[in-house]
Design a protein around this motif. Sequence first.
Motif, short mmCIF file in Angstrom:
data_model
loop_
_atom_site.label_atom_id
_atom_site.label_comp_id
_atom_site.label_asym_id
_atom_site.label_seq_id
_atom_site.Cartn_x
_atom_site.Cartn_y
_atom_site.Cartn_z
N GLU A 124 50.32 74.50 52.07
CA GLU A 124 49.25 74.83 51.13
C GLU A 124 48.63 73.58 50.52
O GLU A 124 47.43 73.52 50.29
CB GLU A 124 49.78 75.75 50.04
N ASP A 125 49.48 72.59 50.23
CA ASP A 125 48.97 71.34 49.65
C ASP A 125 48.04 70.62 50.63
O ASP A 125 46.98 70.10 50.25
CB ASP A 125 50.13 70.41 49.26
N LYS A 126 48.45 70.61 51.90
CA LYS A 126 47.61 69.96 52.92
C LYS A 126 46.27 70.69 53.05
O LYS A 126 45.22 70.07 53.19
CB LYS A 126 48.34 69.96 54.27
N LYS A 127 46.32 72.02 52.99
CA LYS A 127 45.10 72.81 53.09
C LYS A 127 44.18 72.53 51.90
O LYS A 127 42.96 72.39 52.07
CB LYS A 127 45.43 74.30 53.16
N ALA A 128 44.76 72.45 50.72
CA ALA A 128 43.98 72.18 49.51
C ALA A 128 43.33 70.81 49.58
O ALA A 128 42.16 70.63 49.22
CB ALA A 128 44.86 72.30 48.27
N ARG A 129 44.08 69.82 50.07
CA ARG A 129 43.54 68.46 50.19
C ARG A 129 42.41 68.42 51.21
O ARG A 129 41.42 67.71 51.03
CB ARG A 129 44.66 67.48 50.57
N LEU A 130 42.59 69.18 52.29
CA LEU A 130 41.54 69.23 53.30
C LEU A 130 40.26 69.83 52.74
O LEU A 130 39.16 69.34 52.99
CB LEU A 130 42.02 70.04 54.50
N LEU A 131 40.39 70.91 51.96
CA LEU A 131 39.23 71.53 51.36
C LEU A 131 38.50 70.58 50.43
O LEU A 131 37.27 70.48 50.44
CB LEU A 131 39.65 72.80 50.60
N VAL A 132 39.26 69.87 49.61
CA VAL A 132 38.67 68.91 48.67
C VAL A 132 37.96 67.79 49.43
O VAL A 132 36.84 67.39 49.09
CB VAL A 132 39.74 68.33 47.74
N ALA A 133 38.61 67.28 50.48
CA ALA A 133 38.03 66.20 51.27
C ALA A 133 36.74 66.66 51.96
O ALA A 133 35.74 65.92 52.00
CB ALA A 133 39.04 65.71 52.31
N PHE A 134 36.75 67.88 52.48
CA PHE A 134 35.56 68.40 53.15
C PHE A 134 34.43 68.61 52.15
O PHE A 134 33.27 68.32 52.45
CB PHE A 134 35.91 69.71 53.86
N VAL B 60 21.56 71.12 56.69
CA VAL B 60 21.69 72.46 57.27
C VAL B 60 22.87 72.46 58.25
O VAL B 60 22.92 71.63 59.17
CB VAL B 60 20.40 72.89 58.01
N MET B 61 23.78 73.38 58.05
CA MET B 61 24.95 73.50 58.92
C MET B 61 24.94 74.89 59.55
O MET B 61 24.78 75.90 58.85
CB MET B 61 26.25 73.29 58.13
N PHE B 62 25.09 74.93 60.88
CA PHE B 62 25.04 76.19 61.60
C PHE B 62 26.39 76.49 62.24
O PHE B 62 26.95 75.67 62.96
CB PHE B 62 23.96 76.14 62.68
N PHE B 63 26.93 77.68 61.94
CA PHE B 63 28.21 78.12 62.48
C PHE B 63 27.96 79.34 63.39
O PHE B 63 27.53 80.39 62.92
CB PHE B 63 29.18 78.51 61.36
N ASP B 64 28.24 79.14 64.67
CA ASP B 64 27.96 80.19 65.65
C ASP B 64 29.24 80.96 65.99
O ASP B 64 30.35 80.44 65.81
CB ASP B 64 27.39 79.57 66.92
N ASP B 65 29.08 82.20 66.44
CA ASP B 65 30.21 83.03 66.89
C ASP B 65 31.32 83.14 65.85
O ASP B 65 32.50 82.94 66.14
CB ASP B 65 30.78 82.48 68.20
N LEU B 66 30.95 83.48 64.63
CA LEU B 66 31.94 83.60 63.56
C LEU B 66 32.94 84.72 63.81
O LEU B 66 34.01 84.75 63.21
CB LEU B 66 31.23 83.84 62.22
N GLN B 67 32.59 85.65 64.71
CA GLN B 67 33.53 86.75 64.99
C GLN B 67 34.81 86.23 65.62
O GLN B 67 35.84 86.91 65.63
CB GLN B 67 32.89 87.80 65.91
N TRP B 68 34.77 84.99 66.14
CA TRP B 68 35.96 84.40 66.75
C TRP B 68 36.64 83.38 65.85
O TRP B 68 37.64 82.76 66.25
CB TRP B 68 35.59 83.73 68.08
N ALA B 69 36.11 83.17 64.66
CA ALA B 69 36.65 82.14 63.77
C ALA B 69 38.02 82.55 63.22
O ALA B 69 38.27 83.72 62.96
CB ALA B 69 35.68 81.88 62.62
N ASP B 70 38.88 81.55 63.04
CA ASP B 70 40.20 81.83 62.46
C ASP B 70 40.09 81.87 60.94
O ASP B 70 39.06 81.50 60.36
CB ASP B 70 41.22 80.78 62.90
N SER B 71 41.14 82.30 60.28
CA SER B 71 41.12 82.49 58.83
C SER B 71 40.89 81.19 58.07
O SER B 71 40.20 81.16 57.05
CB SER B 71 42.42 83.15 58.37
N ASN B 72 41.46 80.09 58.56
CA ASN B 72 41.29 78.80 57.89
C ASN B 72 39.84 78.32 57.95
O ASN B 72 39.32 77.78 56.97
CB ASN B 72 42.21 77.75 58.53
N SER B 73 39.20 78.54 59.09
CA SER B 73 37.80 78.14 59.22
C SER B 73 36.91 78.97 58.29
O SER B 73 35.99 78.43 57.65
CB SER B 73 37.33 78.32 60.67
#
Length: 259
Positions: A1-11, A26-39
């Motif tokens: 969880e700490d690594k995930k939190a640090r990644l979110l802050v860094a992003f 502008v950021m475009f994310f395609d095919d979100l139906q295949w995205a994992d929970s972290n993404s």
Amino acid sequence: EDKKARLLVAFQRFIRIMSSMFNPLVMFFDDLQWADSNSLELIRSTCQLKNKNLMLIGSYRSNEVYSHHAVAKMVDELRVLSEKDQHLNLNEIQVNNLGIAEVNEYLMDLLSVTKKDDTLSLAKLCYKKTSGNPFFLKTFLTMLNEVNLMDCNEGQWSWDIASIEKSSLSAKNVSDFIKDRMRRSSKGDIVDLLLYSACLGNTFEKKYLYMIWETAKKQIPLQHVLDESVQQLFIEPVGSSQYRYSHSAVKEAAISLIS
């Protein structure tokens, strides 16, 4: 969880820096139906940055996203947040299939035809077979060209509606055409590749395909078959070492060929 939190802050910091350099970013994310929970969590957190220079665009196939799907839940959450937070402006656009008129315009542009009536009968047949789905339409036209039901001579395209209708009577939909194209491809090597890939998920690593290819003792190099599969619109590259199906219908067609 700490690594995930640090990644979110860094992003988030990265986004703030980039949006200050590019206005708007502008950021475009395609095919979100295949995205994992972290993404999806990364996208959700980015939407809440209150950054007026940032626009996020996401697309997904509504026929693959139901009420319990993670993408549907994320959109519901963002919809509620947008009503409370003036910095978050959520716009939802439903993109429908093409109508006969749009299919005809596509054919006119593709075949360099100026008169609508010249392609209207072909447009109606294409619409009947594809329901106006752009990917299915492109697949259907590719098939017609491959089996010489459409021909280009000195820059002029020609076709015979009666011949097309007669040859396509046995195929009820584009999924049947996709399977027919698979069976005709590269003496079965593309079919084998697509079958192996279907067992690896929606996105698959080339290194795992290579291991399967070596185990199956295939003679044709894997990269050659991958390149040909991309050229025939069955799969598409994702980065330098991953591939994915160009459409869910291709995967479904490949799975249906497993006996």
